[in-house]
Design an enzyme around this catalytic site. Sequence first.
Site, PDB file in Angstrom:
ATOM      1  N   ALA A 171      14.398  28.528   9.548  1.00  0.00           N
ATOM      2  CA  ALA A 171      14.179  29.838   8.909  1.00  0.00           C
ATOM      3  C   ALA A 171      13.535  29.625   7.546  1.00  0.00           C
ATOM      4  O   ALA A 171      13.971  28.786   6.766  1.00  0.00           O
ATOM      5  CB  ALA A 171      15.505  30.581   8.756  1.00  0.00           C
TER       6      ALA A 171
ATOM      7  N   TYR B 201       7.940  28.586  -3.187  1.00  0.00           N
ATOM      8  CA  TYR B 201       7.919  28.011  -1.838  1.00  0.00           C
ATOM      9  C   TYR B 201       7.838  26.475  -1.898  1.00  0.00           C
ATOM     10  O   TYR B 201       8.597  25.762  -1.231  1.00  0.00           O
ATOM     11  CB  TYR B 201       6.717  28.583  -1.087  1.00  0.00           C
ATOM     12  CG  TYR B 201       6.593  28.188   0.354  1.00  0.00           C
ATOM     13  CD1 TYR B 201       7.434  28.729   1.327  1.00  0.00           C
ATOM     14  CD2 TYR B 201       5.604  27.292   0.773  1.00  0.00           C
ATOM     15  CE1 TYR B 201       7.296  28.385   2.665  1.00  0.00           C
ATOM     16  CE2 TYR B 201       5.460  26.947   2.101  1.00  0.00           C
ATOM     17  CZ  TYR B 201       6.309  27.498   3.051  1.00  0.00           C
ATOM     18  OH  TYR B 201       6.168  27.156   4.373  1.00  0.00           O
TER      19      TYR B 201
HETATM   20  P1  NAP Z   1       7.831  33.250  10.848  1.00  0.00           P
HETATM   21  O1  NAP Z   1       6.910  33.548  11.986  1.00  0.00           O
HETATM   22  O2  NAP Z   1       7.896  34.207   9.703  1.00  0.00           O
HETATM   23  O3  NAP Z   1       9.297  33.019  11.449  1.00  0.00           O
HETATM   24  C1  NAP Z   1      10.392  32.725  10.616  1.00  0.00           C
HETATM   25  C2  NAP Z   1      11.643  33.242  11.274  1.00  0.00           C
HETATM   26  O4  NAP Z   1      12.734  33.010  10.371  1.00  0.00           O
HETATM   27  C3  NAP Z   1      11.579  34.756  11.497  1.00  0.00           C
HETATM   28  O5  NAP Z   1      12.112  35.104  12.752  1.00  0.00           O
HETATM   29  C4  NAP Z   1      12.391  35.277  10.355  1.00  0.00           C
HETATM   30  O6  NAP Z   1      12.965  36.559  10.570  1.00  0.00           O
HETATM   31  C5  NAP Z   1      13.461  34.213  10.252  1.00  0.00           C
HETATM   32  N1  NAP Z   1      14.176  34.358   8.995  1.00  0.00           N
HETATM   33  C6  NAP Z   1      13.660  34.669   7.782  1.00  0.00           C
HETATM   34  N2  NAP Z   1      14.644  34.795   6.901  1.00  0.00           N
HETATM   35  C7  NAP Z   1      15.803  34.562   7.556  1.00  0.00           C
HETATM   36  C8  NAP Z   1      17.167  34.562   7.179  1.00  0.00           C
HETATM   37  N3  NAP Z   1      17.535  34.844   5.926  1.00  0.00           N
HETATM   38  N4  NAP Z   1      18.110  34.279   8.103  1.00  0.00           N
HETATM   39  C9  NAP Z   1      17.752  34.000   9.388  1.00  0.00           C
HETATM   40  N5  NAP Z   1      16.472  34.010   9.799  1.00  0.00           N
HETATM   41  C10 NAP Z   1      15.512  34.276   8.897  1.00  0.00           C
HETATM   42  O7  NAP Z   1       7.512  31.842  10.213  1.00  0.00           O
HETATM   43  P2  NAP Z   1       6.935  30.519  10.892  1.00  0.00           P
HETATM   44  O8  NAP Z   1       5.501  30.440  10.568  1.00  0.00           O
HETATM   45  O9  NAP Z   1       7.391  30.401  12.286  1.00  0.00           O
HETATM   46  O10 NAP Z   1       7.669  29.435   9.972  1.00  0.00           O
HETATM   47  C11 NAP Z   1       8.827  28.711  10.373  1.00  0.00           C
HETATM   48  C12 NAP Z   1       9.077  27.620   9.349  1.00  0.00           C
HETATM   49  O11 NAP Z   1       7.916  26.782   9.241  1.00  0.00           O
HETATM   50  C13 NAP Z   1       9.334  28.141   7.944  1.00  0.00           C
HETATM   51  O12 NAP Z   1      10.338  27.365   7.331  1.00  0.00           O
HETATM   52  C14 NAP Z   1       8.007  27.962   7.252  1.00  0.00           C
HETATM   53  O13 NAP Z   1       8.144  27.846   5.854  1.00  0.00           O
HETATM   54  C15 NAP Z   1       7.516  26.675   7.884  1.00  0.00           C
HETATM   55  N6  NAP Z   1       6.051  26.473   7.809  1.00  0.00           N
HETATM   56  C16 NAP Z   1       5.188  27.271   8.492  1.00  0.00           C
HETATM   57  C17 NAP Z   1       3.809  27.026   8.391  1.00  0.00           C
HETATM   58  C18 NAP Z   1       2.788  27.852   9.120  1.00  0.00           C
HETATM   59  O14 NAP Z   1       1.582  27.541   9.022  1.00  0.00           O
HETATM   60  N7  NAP Z   1       3.166  28.866   9.875  1.00  0.00           N
HETATM   61  C19 NAP Z   1       3.349  25.986   7.593  1.00  0.00           C
HETATM   62  C20 NAP Z   1       4.258  25.208   6.904  1.00  0.00           C
HETATM   63  C21 NAP Z   1       5.619  25.447   7.038  1.00  0.00           C
HETATM   64  P3  NAP Z   1      12.225  37.852   9.908  1.00  0.00           P
HETATM   65  O15 NAP Z   1      11.037  38.106  10.760  1.00  0.00           O
HETATM   66  O16 NAP Z   1      13.260  38.909   9.997  1.00  0.00           O
HETATM   67  O17 NAP Z   1      11.875  37.507   8.488  1.00  0.00           O
END
Ligand code: NAP
Length: 474
Positions: free
Chosen positions: A317, A380
Amino acid sequence: MLDRYLEFTNSAFGKQVAASLGLPSPPRLLRATAGYEAAPLAGKTALFAADSAATATAATLAALKQLGAAVQVVPSHAGFASVKTGAQASGVELRNEGSETEPLPPVIVFDGTGLAGTKGLKEIYELFQPRMRKVAANSRVVVLARALADTDSVAAATAAAGLRGFVRSLAKEIGKNGSTANLLEVSKAGDAWLAGPLAFFTGPNSAYVTGQVLAVGDAPKGAAAPLHFGQSLAGKVAVVTGAARGIGAAIAELLAREGATVVGMDRPAEEGALGATMAPLNGLGLALDVTAPDAGERLASELKARFGGADIVVHNAGVTRDKMLRNMKPELWDMVLNINLGAILSINERLLQSGLKPGARFVCISSIGGIGGNAGQTNYAATKAGVIGYAESLAPILARQGMAINAVAPGFIETQMTAMMPTVNREVGRRVNSLAQGGLPQDIAEAVTFLASPLAHGVNGRTLRVCGQNWLGA
Ligand code: NAP
C-alpha cells in the site's frame, strides 16, 4: 494503460517508420504466462563459462543441473579448466559450443568469482565480445562475482567491482532486443543458495529486471533449499496490503499462482474492488486501513485465528501526494509518511510479537524515487528511501530468528498511478530505461514472489530494482 507507441513500433508498418526515422523501437518482452516449472530450464541450453580461477563453478553447474538446463561450454576460452573442474565436482555433462553459424543459447552464465586482478577482466571480454552480434531476443545474461568482502585482496575486490560496470553497460547494449544482464555478488556462504536466484534471473519472470546487482549470501537460520521450483508457496499464507488494484492485485495473483493462500488488505472504501480481486484467487479480503491505530492488532488476530499466522507479508500500500517542498502542506507530508512508512513499522512490530509462522519473509515496496529522488517528491522519496534502510537494518536481526526482509524498487510501471501523469511526463517516464518501455504490475509481482519464496533464501536485506534499468538514480 496501453503503450500505443510500443504497439505501433511492433507492427510491420510501425517497424519501418521507426527504422527510417531513427526512432527507438521498444522490444516486446517475453514474460511468464504460468507459474514456475519444477525444473524451469528443462529443454533449454545455457552457455556457461568462467574465469580461470573461478571458485563457484561447481555450485553454479550444480544449480543449472537442478534447473534442468543442458550446459554448453567454450573449450577455447581461458577459463575452461575451471569449468571442467566444476563439472567433475558437480557431475554435470558438458557439450561443446556449436559452430559460428549456430544460434547462441538464450541463457548465458559467466562465473567471475575468481578474478585475482584487473587483468582477469579480459576473460569476460573474450567470452562476450565475439558473440555479441548473436545475442537472441529476450536472452538472459547472468554474471557471478565474489562479494567484495569475501575476496582475498584489494586487486581481487577491484576486479569484482569492475564486473558491476561491465554488466550495467552490457545491459544497456542488449536491452534493445529485450535481453537482460544482471550480476549476482555471491559470498562464499551464498554458493549453496544460487539455484533460486538463477531460476529467477534466467527465466521470463525477470523480464523487466536488468542492469542490477544482487547480493546472494547465507540463508536465515533453519532455511531449507527448495528441491523443486514449481508451487514453492504451496501451504503458505501471504498478506498483501493495498491489494485491491494495481501492483498489489498483481502481487496477490502471482503469490496465489505459486500456491499461496492470500489475505488481501485495502482501505474500507475499496472493499468491493478488493473482493473482486480476491474472489478468483480464493483469497480472503480484509477491509482495513493500514494506518488505523488497531491495524496491526486486527491483522495479527485474524491471521492467528484463521491460519495460525502468516508466512509472507508484502507491504505494498502506498500513495503519492506530490508538491514542491515550498508548497507542501503538513497534512500531505504526514499522510504519505504514515501510509508508506509508519504503517509498515507499526504493523510489523505487532506481527513480530505474534502473527507469524516460523521462517516468515517480508517484502516491502520501495521506489526508484527513493534512490534517485524527484523534485516534488520529498515526502514520497523519504518514505521509499526509508523502506530500503529499514530492510537493510532489520535483516540481520530477522536472520537470527530464521526470517528475512527485502524490498523491491519499481521504476515506471503502467498503473492507475502513472496513468494520471501528464502525457509528456508519462511518455518520458516510459522511455528512459534500457528496455524503452514501462513495466507492468506483473513485473513487480514476479520480483516480490521471488523474494517471498524459498528461491530467495540467500537474499536478505536487499533492494531489487525492477525498472528496466531506469536512468533515475542509476
Ligand atoms: P495504486 O494503483 O494507487 O494502488 C495502491 C493501493 O493501495 C490502492 O488500492 C490503494 O487504495 C491502497 N491504499 C492506499 N492507502 C491505503 C491505506 N491507508 N490502507 C490500505 N490500502 C491503501 O498504486 P500502485 O501503482 O499499484 O502502487 C503500489 C505500490 O508501488 C506503492 O507502494 C507505490 O508507491 C509503489 N510504486 C509504484 C510505481 C508505479 O509506477 N506505479 C512506481 C514505484 C513505486 P485507494 O485506491 O483507496 O487509495
